[in-house]
Design an enzyme around this catalytic site. Structure first.
Site, PDB file in Angstrom:
ATOM      1  N   LYS A   1      76.210  23.846  94.385  1.00  0.00           N
ATOM      2  CA  LYS A   1      74.995  24.379  93.743  1.00  0.00           C
ATOM      3  C   LYS A   1      73.924  23.307  93.618  1.00  0.00           C
ATOM      4  O   LYS A   1      72.722  23.612  93.634  1.00  0.00           O
ATOM      5  CB  LYS A   1      75.336  25.008  92.396  1.00  0.00           C
ATOM      6  CG  LYS A   1      75.885  24.065  91.336  1.00  0.00           C
ATOM      7  CD  LYS A   1      74.815  23.471  90.455  1.00  0.00           C
ATOM      8  CE  LYS A   1      75.399  22.480  89.463  1.00  0.00           C
ATOM      9  NZ  LYS A   1      74.383  21.887  88.584  1.00  0.00           N
TER      10      LYS A   1
ATOM     11  N   THR B   1      70.531  26.291  87.900  1.00  0.00           N
ATOM     12  CA  THR B   1      70.101  25.055  88.558  1.00  0.00           C
ATOM     13  C   THR B   1      69.011  25.297  89.587  1.00  0.00           C
ATOM     14  O   THR B   1      68.208  24.409  89.870  1.00  0.00           O
ATOM     15  CB  THR B   1      71.312  24.373  89.228  1.00  0.00           C
ATOM     16  OG1 THR B   1      72.382  24.306  88.294  1.00  0.00           O
ATOM     17  CG2 THR B   1      70.978  22.972  89.679  1.00  0.00           C
TER      18      THR B   1
END
Length: 350
Positions: A206, A263
């Site tokens: 991620k 994120t």
């Protein structure tokens, strides 16, 4: 089927000494979680950092001005720059950056008792070896019970006591349950997983995808493009996790989709902000210099691709990020190459 409530005893009935190793933003926030206003356990929390000046400031002001300015931390936190002070710990949270974990854990090997549980809180893949954090820890801290803490967490919000849910993953369900009771509170809510491998890979990938999303934002390519990138990035993450033997439910949980969404959409993310700077025209060196901390996705990009090659998994977005941040590829040409890829069916096997 309704989820069963978690019932478990904490790690110990007597007050516990908890070592939090790493006095950055996340380590300081976790130390606060362990003994902050919502905890009445009486546990002792030792926060270790290398910087003696920062340690002195933490003890004197109960604040981390370098990483969490303006946020008061629990007065019960005891900061130290000596790993020897952690010898009495009954639980260790390792919160140093992924690329420093081997060195620091190696120094801890002669300090921690052999049965002390270690919770790995850094997200990343060791660049030199391509190993996950649990693999590194198993080598340098052999025999210690291991767990992985991951999920959508910005340290400043955790330190302020804002509601946060995390994944606590371990192959030992009893250990994970006892850790959850020990660390959890009304605003810091661990959810158990028996898939530490999936949680680790998702947490590393991620960060790479967040750089890509930042580039999209910095290049003003639009919200449609960012949504598409998050979705196709999730497909890449899923292919790698499943190829390594991880579980699909991990990808739909806090450590997967939850962390990816956070994120890839918020400027609080170092990796996303780094990508924004690249998208706006900064070179890699300037974007790194402007970062508030370690841009872990830069290291994870190359390590993720190496892992993908070993398991014959295609990751075009991660490959594009690696080409830009580690090999000097031109941004516009790299984006054009991604957009020129053949049309495919949607799905993890596409």
């Amino acid at each position: 089927m309704a989820e069963a409530p978690l019932t478990a005893a904490p790690l110990t009935i007597a007050p516990l000494t908890i070592a939090v190793v790493g006095a950055g933003a996340w380590g300081s926030a976790l130390a606060h979680v362990c003994c902050g206003p919502q905890k009445n356990s009486g546990d002792r929390v030792l926060l270790w950092g290398r910087d003696a000046e920062l340690v002195a400031t933490l003890n004197a002001r109960h604040e981390n001005p370098a990483y969490l300015p303006g946020i008061p931390l629990a007065e019960a936190i005891e900061a130290t720059d000596s790993l020897a002070d952690l010898a009495a710990a009954g639980l260790c949270l390792l919160v140093v950056p992924a690329q420093a974990l081997r060195e620091v854990a190696g120094e801890l090997a002669g300090v921690l008792q052999p049965d002390v549980p270690v919770v790995l809180c850094a997200k990343g893949i060791e660049a030199e070896s391509g190993k996950l954090m649990t693999e590194v820890a198993a080598e340098v801290l052999p025999g210690r019970p291991l767990a992985v803490l991951s999920g959508p967490t910005f340290a400043a919000e955790v330190a302020r006591g804002l509601p946060t849910a995390v994944t606590l993953a371990s192959g030992d369900r009893d250990l994970a349950a006892r850790l959850a009771v020990t660390l959890g509170s009304r605003s810091f809510r661990p959810y158990l997983s028996d898939d530490p491998l999936g949680a680790e890979i998702a947490g590393a990938v991620k960060n790479v995808l967040a750089i890509a999303c930042g580039i999209v934002a910095g290049r003003a390519l639009g919200d449609n493009a960012r949504a598409a990138l998050i979705t196709r990035g999730l497909a890449e993450m899923s292919r790698l996790v499943l190829a390594r033997g991880g579980k699909p439910e991990t990808l739909m949980g806090l450590a997967g989709l939850g962390d990816l969404t956070l994120t890839c959409t918020a400027t609080q993310s170092r990796n996303y902000s780094f990508g924004v700077a690249l998208g706006r025209g900064d070179d890699v060196a300037a974007a790194i210099a402007a970062s508030r901390g370690v841009v872990e996705g830069r290291f994870s990009a190359a390590a993720t691709l190496a892992m993908a090659r070993t398991f014959d998994v295609e990751l075009p977005i991660c490959a594009a990020v690696d080409a830009v941040v580690n090999h000097g590829a031109a941004l516009d040409e790299t984006i054009a190459a991604l957009l020129a890829r053949p049309f495919k069916a949607e799905g993890f096997s596409a």
